[in-house]
Motif scaffolding. Structure first.
Motif, short mmCIF file in Angstrom:
data_model
loop_
_atom_site.label_atom_id
_atom_site.label_comp_id
_atom_site.label_asym_id
_atom_site.label_seq_id
_atom_site.Cartn_x
_atom_site.Cartn_y
_atom_site.Cartn_z
N ARG A 10 0.70 -1.23 0.00
CA ARG A 10 0.16 0.15 -0.04
C ARG A 10 0.79 1.35 0.14
N PHE A 11 0.44 2.18 -0.74
CA PHE A 11 1.21 3.51 -0.62
C PHE A 11 0.22 4.68 -0.87
N ASN A 12 0.59 5.89 -0.77
CA ASN A 12 -0.01 7.10 -1.20
C ASN A 12 0.81 7.98 -1.87
N THR A 13 0.09 8.54 -2.67
CA THR A 13 0.95 9.66 -3.66
C THR A 13 0.05 10.84 -3.80
N ALA A 14 0.76 11.97 -3.62
CA ALA A 14 -0.29 12.97 -3.85
C ALA A 14 -0.13 13.62 -5.26
N ASP A 15 0.99 13.05 -6.03
CA ASP A 15 1.12 13.78 -7.27
C ASP A 15 0.51 12.66 -8.40
N GLY A 16 -0.03 11.40 -8.14
CA GLY A 16 -0.48 10.67 -9.01
C GLY A 16 0.27 9.44 -9.16
N LEU A 17 0.01 8.78 -9.96
CA LEU A 17 0.58 7.42 -10.26
C LEU A 17 0.55 7.07 -11.99
N THR A 18 1.69 6.95 -12.57
CA THR A 18 1.80 6.51 -14.07
C THR A 18 2.58 5.17 -14.04
N VAL A 19 1.55 4.25 -14.63
CA VAL A 19 2.21 2.96 -14.65
C VAL A 19 2.13 2.82 -16.35
N SER A 20 3.42 2.16 -16.97
CA SER A 20 3.56 2.04 -18.36
C SER A 20 3.96 0.69 -18.44
N GLY A 21 3.63 -0.15 -19.62
CA GLY A 21 3.51 -1.57 -19.92
C GLY A 21 2.42 -2.14 -19.53
N THR A 22 2.60 -3.38 -19.39
CA THR A 22 1.68 -4.23 -18.95
C THR A 22 1.37 -4.57 -17.48
N THR A 23 0.25 -4.35 -16.95
CA THR A 23 0.13 -4.72 -15.64
C THR A 23 -0.94 -6.01 -15.45
N ASP A 24 -0.62 -6.58 -14.57
CA ASP A 24 -1.59 -7.79 -14.28
C ASP A 24 -1.99 -7.91 -12.84
N LEU A 25 -3.41 -8.01 -12.78
CA LEU A 25 -4.08 -8.03 -11.50
C LEU A 25 -4.78 -9.23 -11.21
N ASP A 26 -4.52 -9.93 -10.28
CA ASP A 26 -5.16 -11.16 -9.84
C ASP A 26 -6.07 -10.81 -8.80
N GLY A 27 -7.30 -10.77 -8.77
CA GLY A 27 -8.04 -10.60 -7.61
C GLY A 27 -8.93 -9.31 -8.20
N ALA A 28 -9.76 -8.70 -7.02
CA ALA A 28 -10.71 -7.84 -7.38
C ALA A 28 -10.14 -6.48 -7.29
N VAL A 29 -10.84 -5.31 -8.14
CA VAL A 29 -10.29 -4.06 -8.39
C VAL A 29 -11.25 -3.25 -7.97
N VAL A 30 -11.15 -2.24 -7.15
CA VAL A 30 -11.84 -1.36 -6.81
C VAL A 30 -11.52 0.08 -6.90
N VAL A 31 -12.46 0.94 -7.68
CA VAL A 31 -11.67 2.14 -7.78
C VAL A 31 -12.88 3.09 -7.05
N ASN A 32 -12.36 4.01 -6.44
CA ASN A 32 -13.07 5.24 -5.84
C ASN A 32 -13.92 4.29 -4.67
N GLU A 33 -13.13 3.76 -3.78
CA GLU A 33 -14.32 3.07 -2.74
C GLU A 33 -14.69 4.05 -1.83
N SER A 34 -13.89 5.33 -1.58
CA SER A 34 -14.46 6.47 -0.76
C SER A 34 -15.60 7.06 -1.24
N SER A 35 -16.13 6.79 -2.45
CA SER A 35 -17.15 7.81 -3.16
C SER A 35 -16.60 9.11 -3.30
N ALA A 36 -15.30 9.46 -3.55
CA ALA A 36 -14.94 10.85 -3.90
C ALA A 36 -15.47 11.16 -5.50
#
Length: 69
Positions: A10-36
């Motif tokens: 887990r990490f927090n970033t104030a400037d955003g996050l950029t990911v290049s290339g292929t990203t593999d995710l095993d498991g559930a993905v939740v976006v905006n769980e805090s309802s912002a």
């Protein structure tokens, strides 16, 4: 970024996050769980607004940045 080991990371970033290339995710993905009021957008090769989620108005658009539904 150095390798930080296996397991839950887990990490927090104030400037955003950029990911290049292929990203593999095993498991559930939740976006905006805090309802912002934070929109979500996916680009395709020819459309900057291929998928848009307007968080403040609870709308989804395909191929438009101003969803009507």
């Amino acid at each position: 970024m150095p390798y930080i080991g296996a397991g839950t990371q887990r990490f927090n970033t104030a400037d955003g996050l950029t990911v290049s290339g292929t990203t593999d995710l095993d498991g559930a993905v939740v976006v905006n769980e805090s309802s912002a009021d934070a929109d979500f957008r996916v680009e395709s090769n020819g459309n900057a607004n291929m998928l848009v989620v307007d968080a403040g108005n609870d709308r989804i658009g395909i191929g438009t940045n101003t969803p009507a539904h």
